[in-house]
Design an enzyme around this catalytic site. Sequence first.
Site, mmCIF file in Angstrom:
data_model
loop_
_atom_site.group_PDB
_atom_site.id
_atom_site.type_symbol
_atom_site.label_atom_id
_atom_site.label_comp_id
_atom_site.label_asym_id
_atom_site.label_seq_id
_atom_site.Cartn_x
_atom_site.Cartn_y
_atom_site.Cartn_z
ATOM 1 C CG ASP A 24 -1.471 -3.781 7.213
ATOM 2 O OD1 ASP A 24 -0.250 -3.606 7.357
ATOM 3 O OD2 ASP A 24 -2.201 -4.238 8.113
ATOM 4 C CG ASP A 66 3.460 -11.978 11.281
ATOM 5 O OD1 ASP A 66 3.664 -10.817 11.686
ATOM 6 O OD2 ASP A 66 3.148 -12.251 10.111
#
Lengths: 251, 218
Positions: A11, A130
Amino acid sequence: MLTVRIIPCLDVDNGQVVKGTRFKELKYAGDPVELARQYYLEGADELTFLDIGASPREEVTVLDLVRKVAREIFIPLTVGGGIRSTEDMRKALEAGADKVAICTAALNNPDLISQGAHRFGSQCIVLSIDAGFSGDCWYAYTHGGRKNTGKPAIEWALEGQALGTGEILLNSIDRDGTQDGYDLELLKEISSRVSIPVIASGGAGKLEHLAEGITVGKADAILLASLLHYKQTTIPEIKEYLEKKGVRVRC
Amino acid sequence: MTTGIIDYGGGNLYSVVNALNYLERPAQLIKNPEDMQNIQKLIFPGVGSFAAAVNDLKKRELFKPIQAWIESNRPYLGICLGMQLLFARSSESPEARGFGVLSGRVEKFRAKRIPQIGWNRVKWVRENYLSSRLQGEPFFYFLHSYHVSEEQGSAPWTLGLAEYEGITYPAAVHLENIWGVQFHPEKSGQVGLQLLKNWLDWDGDIVVNCKNYSLPGC
């Protein structure tokens, strides 16, 4: 015989690898190029770069980073974060990515999936979902897990498949960064309903969780961040453990 | 020796370019027929659909020159779709025609999970130049929904087999100057780089009916 893929996820925010809990409280976790090189040498099966700063702040992705990494690392690279058009996809592929992950932009404009699949092939498109539980079922969220779209995750997964995505990256926002284990119910539900590969993400905190994600959750691949970045385990250790549990891995 | 890499607008050829750069081998992108004048070898890394690739190649006037290249015994390596296009037909695009230099067809996996994505082993069915210096049955990275039909597993040009959900199919082919791999050597770590290096090191001489498989070209 196909093996299960272990995919370290970097990330990235402003050129650095970060990791948060439930998409918040970001902490510095290392230099992306260094980490990428290390994971490659340790036997990572793919690498994923997610520009997590991209969606809320409307920035571009981590292409410079990918360009650098692609010159010396010869395993598949996926880039996500801030990809909103087929033009963005083209730029990511030109930088050296093999696949692009799309999340918010696909929910805003589902045709982006079919356009991308048509132009670059389904194998290029990873639909990142998500998913968070709310009331009665899991819903697809956008903007780094902050906004519930009201679209059930399973419906979205099936729609994405019909539109031509090559695989699904399923991230549990309830488990992200908690290290409490994957949301196995969510994983099972999605992976049993679609015919494309599903990558499990969010919540793995120990080796048992990884095995569960594959054997119980039926994931085809696992995406890992904190466990590796904070050196709680290594890729060779993970593969050795999974092999003992009867999971096929690349040695 | 310069290796041409076909750029038809669709494939992800940058990883092949990166691999050749890493191996310090001169590479040139082939965007039109003129680009093919100063190359000695040709790599076609194809992804996407069979028909789209054929159409894009035709639009760029590359289809016939590539076919002529192959038919005139010059070194060709097809990767993924670049291998599938060696055959005339694919069930992916019944109307389209590939180069048709190998007989057989390409069909869709009858499997629960499609595409096949990930690392799988290749079992070499005979000794060959491509797999020299590779140990045993190495892992390569695969990413595809269509494959050369199982029936071709016993074809004389089948070089290596892979197995996915019970389907055993040709994952590597070789006939004289023509080589093809279904997997992505440019994405298969050190093993993949070695395979590419083997192919780049091959002097391009065709040895037909060779008995000694340690010879180049076999």
